[in-house]
Write a protein that holds these residues in place. Sequence first.
Motif, PDB file in Angstrom:
ATOM      1  N   GLU A 232       9.391 -77.680  78.590  1.00 53.12           N
ATOM      2  CA  GLU A 232      10.077 -76.472  78.135  1.00 53.12           C
ATOM      3  C   GLU A 232       9.238 -75.681  77.130  1.00 53.12           C
ATOM      4  OE1 GLU A 232      13.664 -77.649  76.093  1.00 53.12           O
ATOM      5  OE2 GLU A 232      12.543 -78.494  74.405  1.00 53.12           O
ATOM      6  N   TYR A 233       9.355 -74.361  77.220  1.00 50.52           N
ATOM      7  CA  TYR A 233       8.795 -73.414  76.248  1.00 50.52           C
ATOM      8  C   TYR A 233       7.281 -73.557  76.058  1.00 50.52           C
ATOM      9  CZ  TYR A 233      13.730 -72.813  75.147  1.00 50.52           C
ATOM     10  OH  TYR A 233      15.088 -72.565  75.240  1.00 50.52           O
ATOM     11  N   ASN A 234       6.586 -73.953  77.098  1.00 47.83           N
ATOM     12  CA  ASN A 234       5.134 -74.052  77.005  1.00 47.83           C
ATOM     13  C   ASN A 234       4.471 -72.781  77.512  1.00 47.83           C
ATOM     14  OD1 ASN A 234       4.822 -77.079  76.296  1.00 47.83           O
ATOM     15  ND2 ASN A 234       6.198 -77.093  78.058  1.00 47.83           N
ATOM     16  N   ASP A 235       3.284 -72.505  77.018  1.00 45.50           N
ATOM     17  CA  ASP A 235       2.483 -71.376  77.471  1.00 45.50           C
ATOM     18  C   ASP A 235       1.184 -71.955  78.020  1.00 45.50           C
ATOM     19  OD1 ASP A 235       2.066 -68.726  77.939  1.00 45.50           O
ATOM     20  OD2 ASP A 235       1.571 -68.174  75.874  1.00 45.50           O
ATOM     21  N   VAL A 236       0.999 -71.869  79.338  1.00 47.23           N
ATOM     22  CA  VAL A 236      -0.094 -72.578  80.009  1.00 47.23           C
ATOM     23  C   VAL A 236      -0.847 -71.583  80.894  1.00 47.23           C
ATOM     24  CG1 VAL A 236      -0.700 -74.536  81.470  1.00 47.23           C
ATOM     25  CG2 VAL A 236       1.341 -74.661  80.025  1.00 47.23           C
ATOM     26  N   TYR A 237      -2.142 -71.393  80.633  1.00 46.48           N
ATOM     27  CA  TYR A 237      -2.894 -70.365  81.354  1.00 46.48           C
ATOM     28  C   TYR A 237      -4.390 -70.687  81.351  1.00 46.48           C
ATOM     29  CZ  TYR A 237      -2.939 -68.684  76.473  1.00 46.48           C
ATOM     30  OH  TYR A 237      -3.022 -68.597  75.099  1.00 46.48           O
ATOM     31  N   ASN A 238      -5.151 -69.862  82.084  1.00 48.30           N
ATOM     32  CA  ASN A 238      -6.589 -70.132  82.280  1.00 48.30           C
ATOM     33  C   ASN A 238      -6.788 -71.577  82.722  1.00 48.30           C
ATOM     34  OD1 ASN A 238      -6.865 -67.564  81.334  1.00 48.30           O
ATOM     35  ND2 ASN A 238      -8.266 -68.047  79.671  1.00 48.30           N
ATOM     36  N   THR A 239      -6.140 -71.917  83.805  1.00 51.13           N
ATOM     37  CA  THR A 239      -6.149 -73.276  84.332  1.00 51.13           C
ATOM     38  C   THR A 239      -6.908 -73.348  85.651  1.00 51.13           C
ATOM     39  OG1 THR A 239      -4.052 -72.866  85.452  1.00 51.13           O
ATOM     40  CG2 THR A 239      -3.929 -73.784  83.235  1.00 51.13           C
ATOM     41  N   VAL A 240      -7.190 -74.572  86.109  1.00 53.57           N
ATOM     42  CA  VAL A 240      -7.920 -74.809  87.359  1.00 53.57           C
ATOM     43  C   VAL A 240      -9.235 -74.012  87.351  1.00 53.57           C
ATOM     44  CG1 VAL A 240      -7.645 -75.062  89.874  1.00 53.57           C
ATOM     45  CG2 VAL A 240      -5.634 -75.037  88.429  1.00 53.57           C
ATOM     46  N   LEU A 241      -9.910 -74.011  86.206  1.00 54.34           N
ATOM     47  CA  LEU A 241     -11.129 -73.235  86.056  1.00 54.34           C
ATOM     48  C   LEU A 241     -12.327 -73.885  86.728  1.00 54.34           C
ATOM     49  CD1 LEU A 241     -10.885 -72.062  82.329  1.00 54.34           C
ATOM     50  CD2 LEU A 241     -10.241 -70.810  84.389  1.00 54.34           C
ATOM     51  N   GLU A 242     -12.315 -75.210  86.892  1.00 54.27           N
ATOM     52  CA  GLU A 242     -13.455 -75.897  87.489  1.00 54.27           C
ATOM     53  C   GLU A 242     -12.998 -76.862  88.579  1.00 54.27           C
ATOM     54  OE1 GLU A 242     -16.806 -76.878  84.582  1.00 54.27           O
ATOM     55  OE2 GLU A 242     -15.054 -76.889  83.267  1.00 54.27           O
ATOM     56  N   SER A 243     -12.035 -76.439  89.355  1.00 54.07           N
ATOM     57  CA  SER A 243     -11.555 -77.254  90.472  1.00 54.07           C
ATOM     58  C   SER A 243     -10.817 -76.323  91.423  1.00 54.07           C
ATOM     59  CB  SER A 243     -10.655 -78.390  89.965  1.00 54.07           C
ATOM     60  OG  SER A 243      -9.545 -77.887  89.253  1.00 54.07           O
ATOM     61  N   GLY A 244     -10.078 -76.878  92.374  1.00 53.67           N
ATOM     62  CA  GLY A 244      -9.348 -76.059  93.325  1.00 53.67           C
ATOM     63  C   GLY A 244      -8.104 -76.764  93.828  1.00 53.67           C
ATOM     64  N   ASP A 245      -7.243 -76.003  94.548  1.00 59.42           N
ATOM     65  CA  ASP A 245      -6.051 -76.560  95.191  1.00 59.42           C
ATOM     66  C   ASP A 245      -5.176 -77.287  94.184  1.00 59.42           C
ATOM     67  OD1 ASP A 245      -4.231 -77.238  97.108  1.00 59.42           O
ATOM     68  OD2 ASP A 245      -5.426 -78.836  97.998  1.00 59.42           O
ATOM     69  N   HIS A 246      -4.725 -76.585  93.158  1.00 62.35           N
ATOM     70  CA  HIS A 246      -4.004 -77.207  92.058  1.00 62.35           C
ATOM     71  C   HIS A 246      -3.172 -76.131  91.373  1.00 62.35           C
ATOM     72  CE1 HIS A 246      -3.812 -81.126  90.249  1.00 62.35           C
ATOM     73  NE2 HIS A 246      -4.034 -80.689  89.019  1.00 62.35           N
ATOM     74  N   GLY A 247      -2.521 -76.479  90.256  1.00 62.36           N
ATOM     75  CA  GLY A 247      -1.686 -75.517  89.575  1.00 62.36           C
ATOM     76  C   GLY A 247      -1.729 -75.654  88.066  1.00 62.36           C
ATOM     77  N   ALA A 248      -1.248 -74.616  87.378  1.00 63.64           N
ATOM     78  CA  ALA A 248      -1.114 -74.693  85.925  1.00 63.64           C
ATOM     79  C   ALA A 248      -0.188 -75.846  85.567  1.00 63.64           C
ATOM     80  CB  ALA A 248      -0.583 -73.372  85.378  1.00 63.64           C
ATOM     81  N   PHE A 249       0.940 -75.939  86.281  1.00 63.43           N
ATOM     82  CA  PHE A 249       1.731 -77.179  86.307  1.00 63.43           C
ATOM     83  C   PHE A 249       1.522 -77.792  87.675  1.00 63.43           C
ATOM     84  CE2 PHE A 249       5.245 -79.686  87.758  1.00 63.43           C
ATOM     85  CZ  PHE A 249       5.453 -80.561  86.692  1.00 63.43           C
TER      86      PHE A 249
END
Length: 788
Positions: free
Chosen positions: A463-480
């Motif tokens: 809850e209430y998390n701020d998650v961004y600039n993710t999967v920067l060095e991989s693929g086929d994935h998500g911020a969560f």
Amino acid sequence: MKRTIRPRITLLSCLLTLFLSSNSFAKDFYISSKGNDKNPGSKEKPFATFKRAQMALRSAKGAVTVYVRGGTYYLSAPVIFTALDSRQAKETVTYKSYPGEQVKVSGAQLLQLKWESGKGGIKSAKVAPDISFDQLFVNGKQQRMARYPNYNPDIRFFGGAAADAISPERVKGWAHPEGGFVHALHKHEWGGYQYLISGKDADGKLKLEGGFQNNRQMGMHDKYRYVENVFEELDTLGEWYFNKREKMLYFYPRKGTDLSKARVEVPQLKSLFEFRGTAEQPVKNIRIEGMELSHTLRTFMETKEPLLRSDWTIYRGGAVVMEGAEQVVVKECFFNTVGGNAVFMSNYNRNNLVSGCHIAFAGASGVCFVGDPKAVRSPSFEYGQFVPLKDIDRKPGPQTNNYPSDCTVENTLMYGLGSVEKQVAGVEISMSMDIKVSHNTIYDVPRAGINVSEGTWGGHLIEYNDVYNTVLESGDHGAFNSWGRDRYWHPDYQVMAGIAKDNPALITADVIKPIVIHDNRFRCDHGWDIDLDDGSSNYKIYNNVCLNGGLKLREGFFRTVENNVILNNSFHPHVWFDNSEDVFRHNIVTRNYFPIRVNDWGKEVDANLFPDQQALEAAQKTGTDAHSAYGDPVFVNAAVGDYRVKPGSPALKLGFKNFPMNEFGVKSPALKALVTPVKLPVLISEMKTEGQDSYDFLGAKVKNLNTLGERSATGMSTETGVLILEVPKKSILYGKLQPNDVILKFNDTMVKDMKDLKTVEMGLQLSQKGTVEVFRNQSMKKIEIPLK
């Protein structure tokens, strides 16, 4: 009367004073880098070490604070708390920095070296034979091992990678590569691999040991890899190499570095604080507060243990380790460039808390919660493994209590994680129950910001998390990201469909409690904002803002997704089973759905707001969204990230309810001041067809071609298409597209302007490659590009 009472009061006062002055009663202790362990630990005569204070506390009763005075404390061994250090609930021990003073706890050894000058500005120094050499810090800054290719922060993967990193031609020039390392991405970009170079064979080929850091074994990527700790690659400022045979350090210092006065620190420890108890005799009620924790060893060559059938392997360690702990708190600590994980809660843990911390540039993950595989009923440990149905334990839930439960990570800032390992997360959860992840800000990570490795055993609150600039060095994935390869899951879709149909109770036998994801903000530019993969089941997802990558539900059952705002993207249902009981309602989507192999649309997909009639009708043709509508959601102020809708919005008529847009991420003002804010998207509906506004497209800077000058410069006959302005090295388009190219078609779709291009981009996650047609040098050119 007065003469009788006074003596009693005096006597009681004396007895109380005597009691309070006893060494066995609560009092504060002090530690100082200038102290002495023979001292009594008072403010005037402090202890010198944590170990001495720990011993004194074992005979002290009541709540105690150990004030650590300012300075750097170089540990020769980790501070290990056991059941002997446990405290009662109202007798907590708190180790904290003295108010207004900065405390640094280091796992390094401070070296005094005699430097000699060599060729080309390279310095060398003899090192004592008992020194481990894994990292080098000079004047507080981490230096880089000699590597090929050289590090460049503007390049997306590894800061530089090359297909020829371990080619025979390059290896031929290395006299003694043993002790070097090869780092590579997984062949499908699902995390990474690391290998130790043990030498060369008779043919001159490298001998490698390792490659166990990923649980989906497919070998290293043929392009994204680099080598480090090879002497012949010591060729640029800030690099170093340690010759283990000669115990000689070679360093290429940056200009202005006076090594005769420099502070040289070399990490020697894997952990700084460890809490080691058991479920029967836990270590309890100890707090670590307000300290900087740094200089722990990299542990990538010990990342071996598979986490059931997830893609992960793990090393059960970190700068702070908890196993068999209760009511242990790590608060307002700064984990500064630790070599592996920052905090690791292994096996039995209850009611522990990580709060208000700052975790920057860790070699692996931020905070990990990982239980014991022996607590899992009918476990499997590799993607293709499966316990035969006749042998599966049918009893729900865990079979022991040896796992983390009711633990929390909150109000913590994490960024730059995975500087060494790539199968990492800001928060990793595996074989745990009732984990709370609240008000954290997580960004600049190579893979997921928050990862749930399997369903065992649910109950988590995200809850209430701020998650961004993710999967920067991989693929086929998500911020969560999550997987749900629980005991019912089978790698063969048809087999699993039969198991789920005939044995519905098995679906939630592991994920016995729903996992709740609410009031978060997610952004992923190389995958999905929320990615529920491979069997993830029993989720409630509501009141989230998805800024770019959309929301994916693959396989699984019993997911309720409602009241979310999905910007510049949409709903991605993949490979659904019959009677999944999935629900998708009251959401705002800004593109049409992107289904793959969906014949049965679950329990309910309806009452959603689409951007236009075409998107709505496409959904209704599949049998969904009979009561949905389309139109402008009328956001309050999208430009500043306020995606509440105004009165009269068609979303409200469908049952959408506004939720706060100012509660994402860390709450602490001190941490907020350190945050690099998320980049908000420019909505497709608000993209301009005229003017000089530029946009982001797969990491490249682009704009609508709409001026006579641009038409002339490109040779276009009309003012149409999207003009490439800049292609940074971090963009996946680097080396494919060039400035002054004009995109006119993408995957057989005509591109008149940025709206068209952005619309096409939303569907790119469905494949790994795409085709762009550009106008370049007065002619059309067709270019194949990667899409992740």
